[in-house]
Design a protein around this motif. Structure first.
Motif, PDB file in Angstrom:
ATOM      1  N   UNK A  54       0.920  -1.134  -0.063  1.00 29.35           N
ATOM      2  CA  UNK A  54       0.183  -0.199  -0.163  1.00 29.35           C
ATOM      3  C   UNK A  54       0.682   1.171  -0.094  1.00 29.35           C
ATOM      4  N   UNK A  55       2.100   1.214   0.814  1.00 30.89           N
ATOM      5  CA  UNK A  55       2.723   2.318   0.847  1.00 30.89           C
ATOM      6  C   UNK A  55       3.325   2.558  -0.743  1.00 30.89           C
ATOM      7  N   UNK A  56       3.545   1.637  -1.711  1.00 28.67           N
ATOM      8  CA  UNK A  56       3.843   1.927  -3.008  1.00 28.67           C
ATOM      9  C   UNK A  56       2.923   2.184  -3.868  1.00 28.67           C
ATOM     10  N   UNK A  57       1.474   2.272  -3.284  1.00 29.93           N
ATOM     11  CA  UNK A  57       0.552   2.496  -4.142  1.00 29.93           C
ATOM     12  C   UNK A  57       0.109   1.194  -5.138  1.00 29.93           C
ATOM     13  N   UNK A  58       0.518  -0.126  -4.436  1.00 30.96           N
ATOM     14  CA  UNK A  58       0.013  -1.397  -5.402  1.00 30.96           C
ATOM     15  C   UNK A  58      -0.674  -2.307  -4.145  1.00 30.96           C
ATOM     16  N   UNK A  59      -1.628  -2.206  -3.645  1.00 32.47           N
ATOM     17  CA  UNK A  59      -2.561  -2.602  -2.483  1.00 32.47           C
ATOM     18  C   UNK A  59      -2.603  -4.189  -2.684  1.00 32.47           C
ATOM     19  N   UNK A  60      -2.883  -4.731  -3.905  1.00 34.28           N
ATOM     20  CA  UNK A  60      -2.982  -6.072  -4.103  1.00 34.28           C
ATOM     21  C   UNK A  60      -1.630  -6.712  -4.307  1.00 34.28           C
TER      22      UNK A  60
ATOM     23  N   UNK B 243       5.471  -7.581  -4.464  1.00 36.94           N
ATOM     24  CA  UNK B 243       6.220  -6.326  -4.201  1.00 36.94           C
ATOM     25  C   UNK B 243       6.299  -5.990  -2.728  1.00 36.94           C
ATOM     26  N   UNK B 244       5.198  -5.998  -1.970  1.00 35.37           N
ATOM     27  CA  UNK B 244       5.258  -5.924  -0.621  1.00 35.37           C
ATOM     28  C   UNK B 244       6.071  -6.740   0.156  1.00 35.37           C
ATOM     29  N   UNK B 245       6.018  -7.985  -0.176  1.00 33.57           N
ATOM     30  CA  UNK B 245       6.829  -9.065   0.708  1.00 33.57           C
ATOM     31  C   UNK B 245       8.525  -8.879   0.193  1.00 33.57           C
TER      32      UNK B 245
END
Length: 448
Positions: A419-425, A429-431
């Motif tokens: 979500x920080x990088x505007x890709x909530x799903x 990327x998040x991991x």
């Protein structure tokens, strides 16, 4: 361009290590945003440092089979990165093992271990030895010969191996027994031990349970549950067996499992007790399953469409690839999506090809990448280390609760970072970014 240049250098430097290329490309492509946002990572050459292990140990393993013939295998231990803790990662005994396989697994382990919130670095090891169709005596002699070299490089504060494909409780027992004889030390130098002599309850269940807990968290955020849903699982080792078991706990219906020879489709739901008997006790092919469950179907490898996995042809709500790397390709992903699959949670290491991964992300389904979803195994290995250090074992409920909390935290940090990088799903990327930051910042803190 910085990220792309490092990826290309890896491909040129290690041209035959395709799995390693794939792992590096998957992680580093996700990191482009954080590299652009914070220049310190490029200035400190973090990517260049991350793709080269601290050390690669290759060794010969000589052992004698039951008829007195000398056998020779190749052994590996790759200690990848210890910036946040001692090297931690499994040993794999399988004919497919080579330097590229071990390097990709060790590289993935660095970020997976970082996500657990435990202080563990990343490493991996193994051999091209095949424990299938070997007697207990042959497996013991191989494990003893393997440990005759490995013991020099491991220890509770240095490098702590565990099991992986082909290395279960039997193999860990033989390996630890030889380590103890060689060092005259009873210490937590290996995890995955039997409970009665230093192991942890829930270690066999950990990866499968954790993978389902991660799927549960992904679905919860979207107001969904696994209750009453059809689920497909590949594999029939610990990960698959205990994925099946935990799915039943949550009210789901798991209908498939597989091994190297074929797959079972049991529309009424996989008989987990029978599965355990066939795979954990008798160690036989899944073909035996239909002798006891006559309404189930058995599909041999090769009897389905070329370049596809029959497991993923079964319509499902959630899929749990739990066998091996790259078992789910682009064609499989398209089939799953066309059949209405809403969730994929990876129990194996890198089971989806880059094409499949891209299709899942574009479809915006719940997609749990392996380094997050299958971190339950190493998490409970870390908990085993804590129990070894205190000389005090924990009960099943305590370990299960800690595992559940760890998987919730892994989802939370992966989701928040996405979500920080505007890709909530995009939990890939998040991991990747969350795991990278912790390791990279520690590397910078500790100097060149």
């Amino acid at each position: 361009m910085y990220v792309e240049n490092v990826i290309e250098k890896v491909k040129l430097k290690y041209p035959d290590q395709k799995e390693f290329h794939q792992a590096v490309q998957e992680v580093f492509t996700s990191l482009a945003l954080v590299i652009k946002k914070d220049k310190k990572y490029q200035e400190s050459a973090i990517l260049e440092r991350l793709v080269i292990p601290d050390r690669e140990i290759y060794f010969r393993v000589n052992w004698v089979n039951d008829v007195g013939k000398i056998q020779v295998n190749q052994g590996y231990r790759i200690e990848f990165n210890a910036a946040i803790g001692p090297y931690k990662g499994g040993l794999r005994f399988h004919p497919s093992v080579n330097a590229g396989i071990i390097k990709f697994l060790g590289f993935e382990q660095v970020f997976k271990n970082s996500l657990t919130t435990l202080h563990l670095g990343g490493g991996k090891g193994g051999s091209d030895f095949d424990p299938k169709n070997k007697s207990d005596g042959e497996v013991m002699r191989f494990c003893q010969a393997f440990m005759n070299e490995l013991y020099r490089h491991i220890g509770p504060y240095t490098d702590i191996p565990a099991g992986d494909i082909g290395v279960g409780g039997r193999e860990i027992g033989y390996l630890f027994g030889q380590y103890r004889k060689l060092t005259n030390r009873f210490e937590g130098a290996l995890t995955g031990k039997r409970f009665d002599w230093g192991g942890s309850l829930m270690r066999p269940e950990a990866t499968g349970y954790g993978c389902v807990y991660f799927a549960e968290e992904m679905l919860k955020e979207r107001g969904e549950t696994l209750a009453g849903k059809i689920c497909t699982i590949s594999g029939s080792g610990n990960v698959a067996i205990y994925t099946v078991e935990k799915l039943y706990h949550l009210g789901a219906k798991p209908v498939t499992v597989s091994d190297s020879k074929g797959m079972i489709y049991d529309e009424a739901g996989i008989d987990v007790a029978l599965l355990k008997e066939l795979k954990e006790i008798k160690r036989v092919s899944l073909e035996e399953y239909i002798k006891f469950r006559t309404n189930a179907k058995y599909i041999k490898v090769g009897d389905y469409k070329e370049d596809t996995n029959a497991v993923w042809s079964i319509p499902c709500f959630a899929a749990f690839p739990s066998a091996t790397e790259n078992e789910l390709n682009g064609k499989d992903a398209k089939t799953l999506l066309q059949n209405g699959c809403k969730c994929v949670s990876e129990g194996a290491n890198m089971p989806s090809t880059l094409e499949a991964l891209d299709l899942f992300l574009r479809a915006k389904i719940c997609y749990g990448p392996a380094k997050a979803a299958n971190a339950g195994g190493v998490a409970v290995s870390g908990l085993e280390m804590s129990q070894n250090a205190s000389m005090h074992p924990w009960d099943f409920e305590t370990v299960d609760k800690k595992l559940h909390n760890i998987m919730e935290n892994i989802f939370s940090i992966s989701s928040q970072t996405a979500k920080e990088f505007a890709e909530p799903t995009n939990l890939v990327l998040g991991a990747n970014i969350a795991g990278f930051r912790k390791v990279a910042d520690a590397m910078i803190d500790q100097g060149v």
